[in-house]
Design a protein around this motif. Structure first.
Motif, PDB file in Angstrom:
ATOM      1  N   ASP A  78     -28.736 -37.152  27.482  1.00 16.38           N
ATOM      2  CA  ASP A  78     -27.503 -37.688  28.066  1.00 16.38           C
ATOM      3  C   ASP A  78     -27.657 -39.174  28.388  1.00 16.38           C
ATOM      4  O   ASP A  78     -26.772 -39.986  28.060  1.00 16.38           O
ATOM      5  N   LEU A  79     -28.759 -39.540  29.041  1.00 17.42           N
ATOM      6  CA  LEU A  79     -28.946 -40.942  29.418  1.00 17.42           C
ATOM      7  C   LEU A  79     -29.214 -41.806  28.191  1.00 17.42           C
ATOM      8  O   LEU A  79     -28.716 -42.941  28.103  1.00 17.42           O
ATOM      9  N   ALA A  80     -29.964 -41.282  27.225  1.00 17.72           N
ATOM     10  CA  ALA A  80     -30.224 -42.038  25.996  1.00 17.72           C
ATOM     11  C   ALA A  80     -28.930 -42.352  25.257  1.00 17.72           C
ATOM     12  O   ALA A  80     -28.746 -43.473  24.747  1.00 17.72           O
ATOM     13  N   GLU A  81     -28.022 -41.396  25.198  1.00 15.60           N
ATOM     14  CA  GLU A  81     -26.742 -41.634  24.520  1.00 15.60           C
ATOM     15  C   GLU A  81     -25.973 -42.760  25.191  1.00 15.60           C
ATOM     16  O   GLU A  81     -25.391 -43.627  24.520  1.00 15.60           O
ATOM     17  N   ARG A  82     -25.959 -42.769  26.510  1.00 16.13           N
ATOM     18  CA  ARG A  82     -25.207 -43.799  27.230  1.00 16.13           C
ATOM     19  C   ARG A  82     -25.848 -45.167  27.051  1.00 16.13           C
ATOM     20  O   ARG A  82     -25.160 -46.169  26.832  1.00 16.13           O
ATOM     21  N   PRO A 110     -26.889 -51.635  16.839  1.00 19.90           N
ATOM     22  CA  PRO A 110     -26.342 -50.605  15.954  1.00 19.90           C
ATOM     23  C   PRO A 110     -27.388 -49.553  15.604  1.00 19.90           C
ATOM     24  O   PRO A 110     -28.578 -49.851  15.500  1.00 19.90           O
ATOM     25  N   ASP A 111     -26.918 -48.306  15.418  1.00 21.74           N
ATOM     26  CA  ASP A 111     -27.789 -47.189  15.055  1.00 21.74           C
ATOM     27  C   ASP A 111     -29.014 -47.149  15.969  1.00 21.74           C
ATOM     28  O   ASP A 111     -30.160 -47.036  15.524  1.00 21.74           O
ATOM     29  N   ALA A 112     -28.759 -47.227  17.256  1.00 26.77           N
ATOM     30  CA  ALA A 112     -29.838 -47.391  18.232  1.00 26.77           C
ATOM     31  C   ALA A 112     -30.565 -46.083  18.508  1.00 26.77           C
ATOM     32  O   ALA A 112     -29.965 -45.001  18.516  1.00 26.77           O
ATOM     33  N   ARG A 113     -31.852 -46.202  18.748  1.00 26.52           N
ATOM     34  CA  ARG A 113     -32.683 -45.119  19.239  1.00 26.52           C
ATOM     35  C   ARG A 113     -33.301 -45.566  20.563  1.00 26.52           C
ATOM     36  O   ARG A 113     -33.589 -46.745  20.751  1.00 26.52           O
ATOM     37  N   VAL A 114     -33.529 -44.615  21.472  1.00 29.47           N
ATOM     38  CA  VAL A 114     -34.019 -44.932  22.810  1.00 29.47           C
ATOM     39  C   VAL A 114     -35.291 -44.134  23.074  1.00 29.47           C
ATOM     40  O   VAL A 114     -35.342 -42.926  22.806  1.00 29.47           O
ATOM     41  N   GLY A 130     -31.238 -41.705  36.999  1.00 26.72           N
ATOM     42  CA  GLY A 130     -30.686 -42.770  36.172  1.00 26.72           C
ATOM     43  C   GLY A 130     -29.241 -42.536  35.787  1.00 26.72           C
ATOM     44  O   GLY A 130     -28.417 -43.458  35.801  1.00 26.72           O
ATOM     45  N   LEU A 131     -28.910 -41.317  35.447  1.00 30.05           N
ATOM     46  CA  LEU A 131     -27.520 -40.986  35.093  1.00 30.05           C
ATOM     47  C   LEU A 131     -26.587 -41.211  36.274  1.00 30.05           C
ATOM     48  O   LEU A 131     -25.513 -41.809  36.128  1.00 30.05           O
TER      49      LEU A 131
END
Length: 441
Positions: free
Chosen positions: A99-103, A111-115, A323-324
């Motif tokens: 959830d937090l990575a998506e935000r 663009p096309d980000a990964r966390v 964090g969320l």
């Protein structure tokens, strides 16, 4: 300062606790104040020590308490998550982490980000360096003079501030370039356009003499270095030069991210004319005191590693819940806008005070990231003793601030929680004025 009854029972004096601290912890572990204080609890923009003294907090645990102390929304999220599961590692699916990575991926602008989540800014920068060197097959890194990127062996090796770099040994070959400090150095007398042109020419000249580096890592506003920054657009100009050669740009947003500068959500956005960075690192404020760091990169870069990896504590459920909740509060209450408005008022108030004090060389910053550089009156020479004296006097007056700087630690660092009110800004400025005047300016 004001004195209220402390919460709970104090276990011995701060002096006794400091003696215990000295007997068991490293000598190089920095502690503020001649008589260090133990902070026991906080609320909003205030904290209390073990003696019951109340302070207005203008440093937020080194820019980490981003929204407020004991923010109910974060406290509730942490408590509820702790009642379910605290930790499982990245070997299992983790809904709060996703959830937090998506935000964050969406907010990053990449663009096309990964966390990838870590436990600190140091570890985030280590990861960014691992990605960049693996992707580029080079261990050569460009870094800024006066920079700070963490306390690990790798991040110390790219830190351009000798006060925080205890060894010259490093697995990386680091080359330092001009541009992080606007008002000192060989280009200080140029106008902004001339400054940028000179720094770009210096970078191009340097690249003509070395094998292609993996990346440039830069703080949009240098934190430990004293809240210094180049003119807007410098890193955009650097980006153009780097992009032509395939060199990556890493934006170290550990201190500048999440709207602290007011004008932008990320510090890189003041330099975003040629696109976002290839890699962005973050930490500090997103957890509001919980240990969260991380890296955002486009998929091609993030996925370049050809071996397995995990993070034992990065992305653990309880920190992700914090964090969320913290990020939601920040966005719903427009704390970036508050940083811009209240920070702007505070900077102008401090500049008016400084105009009457010959020992203040400059008040700089943006949003709620403000530096006051002190010098020996009548000179351009840094005055770390004055900075130490003001730090002490501010604490006596009920205000906690930080300090930093380049060649010498002579810059007062001001970075309150982003929910700071106008009344609290005025109160803090008044205490600072008294502290500056009482410290023989």
């Amino acid at each position: 300062m004001t004195t209220d009854a402390p919460q709970g029972q104090a276990h011995g004096s701060a002096k006794h606790l400091y003696q215990r601290h000295q007997s068991v912890l490293p000598d190089w572990l920095a502690v503020y104040y001649a008589d260090p204080i133990e902070l026991t609890h906080g609320e909003g923009r205030h904290v209390w020590d073990a003696e019951g003294n109340k302070y207005l907090d203008f440093f937020g645990g080194i820019l980490t308490t981003m929204t407020a102390h004991a923010l109910p929304e974060v406290t509730k999220a942490v408590s509820e998550q702790a009642g379910r599961i605290i930790h499982s590692s990245t070997l299992y699916l983790n809904r709060p982490m996703v959830d937090l990575a998506e935000r964050i991926a969406k907010l990053s602008g990449i663009p096309d980000a990964r966390v990838f989540f870590t436990t600190s800014g140091t570890e985030a920068n280590d990861t960014a360096l691992l990605l960049a060197t693996a992707y580029r097959r080079s261990n050569q890194i460009l870094a800024m003079r006066n920079s700070y990127h963490g306390r690990s062996f790798t991040s110390v090796g790219i830190t351009g501030n000798k006060g925080w770099s205890p060894t010259s040994l490093s697995p990386l070959q680091t080359l330092y370039v001009h541009g992080g400090v606007r008002t000192r150095g060989p280009y200080a007398d140029l106008d902004d356009a001339g400054f940028i042109a000179a720094c770009v020419a210096d970078l191009e000249d340097l690249l003509g003499h070395v094998r292609p580096p993996a990346a440039l890592i830069a703080e949009p506003v240098q934190g430990v270095g004293g809240f210094t920054a180049p003119p807007d657009g410098l890193y955009a100009a650097f980006r153009e030069v780097l992009h032509e050669r395939g060199i990556l740009w890493i934006a170290d947003e550990v201190q500048t991210g999440w709207g602290r500068t007011g004008d932008n959500f990320w510090g890189w956005q003041a330099h975003g004319q040629n696109g976002p960075p290839d890699i962005l690192t973050f930490a500090k404020g997103i957890g509001n005191g919980m240990s969260i760091g991380g890296v955002v990169a486009r998929a091609e870069v993030m996925n370049c590693l050809d071996s397995n990896s995990i993070s034992t504590f990065g992305g653990t459920q309880i920190t992700m819940a914090a964090g969320l909740a913290n990020l939601t509060y920040l966005l719903e209450h427009d704390l970036q806008g508050n940083a811009r408005r209240v920070g702007g008022l505070l900077i102008e108030r401090l500049r008016a005070i400084a105009a009457q004090l010959p020992g203040v060389r400059e008040v700089r910053g943006r949003g709620l990231m403000i530096g006051i550089e002190l010098v020996k009156p009548g000179t351009d020479q840094a005055d770390p003793d004055a900075a130490a004296a003001v730090l002490e006097a501010a604490r006596e007056g009920g205000l906690l601030i930080g300090k930093g700087g380049g060649h010498n630690t002579s810059v007062l660092r001001i970075a309150p929680p982003l929910s700071l009110t106008v009344a609290e800004a005025e109160e803090g400025a008044a205490i600072l004025e008294r502290a500056l005047r009482s410290s023989q300016f």
